[in-house]
Design a protein around this motif. Structure first.
Motif, PDB file in Angstrom:
ATOM      1  N   VAL B   5       0.816  -1.213   0.000  1.00 50.47           N
ATOM      2  CA  VAL B   5       0.000   0.000   0.000  1.00 50.47           C
ATOM      3  C   VAL B   5       0.851   1.265   0.000  1.00 50.47           C
ATOM      4  N   ARG B   6       2.122   1.117   0.299  1.00 54.57           N
ATOM      5  CA  ARG B   6       2.952   2.306   0.463  1.00 54.57           C
ATOM      6  C   ARG B   6       3.060   3.148  -0.815  1.00 54.57           C
ATOM      7  N   GLN B  79       1.799  23.195  12.001  1.00 56.27           N
ATOM      8  CA  GLN B  79       0.372  22.864  12.022  1.00 56.27           C
ATOM      9  C   GLN B  79      -0.117  22.163  10.766  1.00 56.27           C
ATOM     10  N   CYS B  81       1.226  19.265   9.529  1.00 52.05           N
ATOM     11  CA  CYS B  81       1.632  17.855   9.493  1.00 52.05           C
ATOM     12  C   CYS B  81       0.434  16.965   9.820  1.00 52.05           C
ATOM     13  N   ASP B  82       0.129  16.031   8.932  1.00 61.90           N
ATOM     14  CA  ASP B  82      -0.931  15.064   9.223  1.00 61.90           C
ATOM     15  C   ASP B  82      -0.506  14.127  10.342  1.00 61.90           C
TER      16      ASP B  82
ATOM     17  N   LEU D   2      -5.718  29.422  12.772  1.00 60.82           N
ATOM     18  CA  LEU D   2      -4.862  28.247  12.694  1.00 60.82           C
ATOM     19  C   LEU D   2      -5.614  27.029  13.230  1.00 60.82           C
ATOM     20  N   ARG D   4      -5.119  22.742  13.605  1.00 60.29           N
ATOM     21  CA  ARG D   4      -4.235  21.610  13.392  1.00 60.29           C
ATOM     22  C   ARG D   4      -4.906  20.499  12.609  1.00 60.29           C
ATOM     23  N   VAL D   5      -4.156  19.890  11.716  1.00 55.70           N
ATOM     24  CA  VAL D   5      -4.728  18.802  10.935  1.00 55.70           C
ATOM     25  C   VAL D   5      -4.454  17.436  11.554  1.00 55.70           C
ATOM     26  N   ARG D   6      -3.547  17.386  12.507  1.00 53.05           N
ATOM     27  CA  ARG D   6      -3.147  16.096  13.049  1.00 53.05           C
ATOM     28  C   ARG D   6      -4.302  15.349  13.719  1.00 53.05           C
ATOM     29  N   GLN D   9      -2.982   9.892  17.389  1.00 51.82           N
ATOM     30  CA  GLN D   9      -2.063   8.815  17.007  1.00 51.82           C
ATOM     31  C   GLN D   9      -2.010   7.762  18.120  1.00 51.82           C
ATOM     32  N   VAL D  41      -4.875   7.569  13.775  1.00 54.15           N
ATOM     33  CA  VAL D  41      -3.779   7.021  12.984  1.00 54.15           C
ATOM     34  C   VAL D  41      -3.106   5.914  13.790  1.00 54.15           C
ATOM     35  N   ASP D  82       1.047   2.277   5.368  1.00 53.66           N
ATOM     36  CA  ASP D  82       0.888   3.350   4.379  1.00 53.66           C
ATOM     37  C   ASP D  82       2.177   4.144   4.242  1.00 53.66           C
ATOM     38  N   ALA D 179      -9.426  16.035   7.929  1.00 51.34           N
ATOM     39  CA  ALA D 179      -7.985  16.346   7.810  1.00 51.34           C
ATOM     40  C   ALA D 179      -7.379  15.902   6.498  1.00 51.34           C
TER      41      ALA D 179
END
Lengths: 179, 179, 179, 179
Positions: B5-6, B79, B81-82, D2, D4-6, D9, D41, D82, D179
């Motif tokens: 999947v990468r 801000q 970075c997923d 602003l 954040r999309v993170r 985790q 994630v 991924d 996100a």
């Protein structure tokens, strides 16, 4: 009265076993010898080539040698290391070699040596390249690594001069015979 | 049938916040955008300057961004970075950024960027420098980092070309829209 | 004939400055002293508390001390380290302390000490816990860290015994007075 | 403004391929699935056993998976990652896995898993152990790792509960669908 026992720590970096020339090996031996004569501690990556020759030069002249190796087993270190630091972190150990030095001396070397010079440059440590030793020592000797001109890579004609350059830059870290 | 999947992972490296110019910031934004358009994953050091502009360029164009930061707390990441990888290993994380890329693109940058190029060079990855972005990208663009001539640092005139160079060199790692 | 110069390397781990008790500090001092008397090299994390007391015990008895610190600047190390290895990799340096030891001795300690015991356990090194020193030394002394029963954490009543346990397990790595 | 999309985790840690049981593998799959359903994630060590089963569980349910591997080459990662972060720092990467998580879930596991729990404990992250999954998850579940009683290792009866415990403890880090 509190008194630090630490001696000056000088790193020798350069060609690994695969690419080391006789010229570089001899230069490394002399650098190791001069570090020992200056009563400083020799820090290196602990493997073959320049690292091994420098350690041998130091040990045959009463010095102390520290090998900081990429692997996590002692057996990878060359036989002339008094102390082996097994990092287990692979080539990221280049950062530790450079960070653990008051100054570094490059003898030949490929891109790994350039990376170690880069780490030393980032923290404004004294960097010396042995003239005529080949590799990145000759490629980058006399230059600055980025546009900030933080510290020059000083060219030294011989091992004694190389060590003197570092001693002169670190007068506040005394090399102590009694430690 | 086993199927990876990468997606392709492309690192963007360069000036941090302190020294980033408008030219470099714009170039980084465009590189991030082109990485997103190519359905590749953007890898970076997760902080400000070029890293932040590249992440913004990717996020505003539907991309995925990974920030690999020196610190061990999430809050240091920019801000955009997923996913944030908190290494806690300081600037030795430069090794991880370069090792985690199928190819890297330099936009300006100081010696830290040179170190990352060095790590990529050591493992023969595709290295691209953005023309006119300043710093080590311009200083080392078109050159080889050591005497072994392992891989050249390819100069790219624009962001689209930079990404294309890396895609072309990694045809075996397919960029997959369905992953 | 090739002959290794390396002496036995014994790590002392345990409470940092914040939580170190007098009992643990005294025990650490004695462990350092016994390591020196055995002509082994003392490896530690280079900071305060148990690390500092052990270094002092070794230095006041003619030993050699190596501090492997999390930071990248020498100044964080305690004053009794002969050699300071500046890792700059934060607490991941716990892996290096344990990997760089032929055996380790725990004196009190919190979870960081447990992590170091874990690394030593993973590679089946001899692990000794000082009886009555508190913390994880007493919590895990006499136990195995996982269900594989790889190596026990041996309880030692005094410093001399602790060092003897490690010497006995490492007879092949000779401690050499002439190195 | 602003924003954040993170996403949140969550790390899954546990048995590697050599020692993974069917029970642990199934539990890991379910944990991966629940992480995906929670739009978080999945972070893991990227190799086989529990890591691979968890990744598969997440990928078959629309999740995102990050593998942080010890090696510096992508090929060591399992096929369900991924994104692969190639640390090249060996088992010290355990620190990065734990530092990169808002909370961690242990499924069985040996001393490496204990080390990861230790790192999370040190920084007071939420740690959950899957009941009945064997290994250190069952050995240390319900306990504190040192005498400071920083955070308990919470026992969870099923995967959904395990993920809920972490979500509840991290309400300030919103899981964002956009996100």
């Amino acid at each position: 009265m509190l008194r630090r026992v630490r001696k000056l720590q000088i790193a020798v970096i350069g060609y690994n076993k695969d690419r080391c020339t006789d010229i570089a090996s001899n230069a490394a031996y002399e650098v190791g010898r001069e570090i020992a004569r200056a009563s400083a501690v020799l820090i290196c990556g602990g493997l073959g080539g320049v690292m091994e020759s420098a350690c041998r030069g130091a040990k045959e002249n009463g010095g102390i040698t520290i090998g900081i190796i990429p692997q996590e087993e002692f057996s990878y270190a060359n036989q002339h290391c008094d102390v082996v630091v097994c990092t287990g972190i692979g080539y990221a150990r280049d950062f530790i070699v450079a960070s653990s030095a008051d100054g570094i001396i490059a003898v030949g070397g490929g891109v790994g040596t350039l990376i170690e010079m880069g780490v030393a440059y980032m923290t404004k440590k004294t960097i010396v390249a042995m003239a005529g030793s080949g590799g990145v020592a000759d490629m980058y000797g006399g230059k600055f690594l980025d546009e900030r001109y933080l510290v020059p890579i000083t060219i030294a004609k011989d091992a004694k001069t190389a060590v003197q350059v570092i001693l002169a830059a670190n007068k506040s870290v005394k090399s102590q015979s009694g430690a």
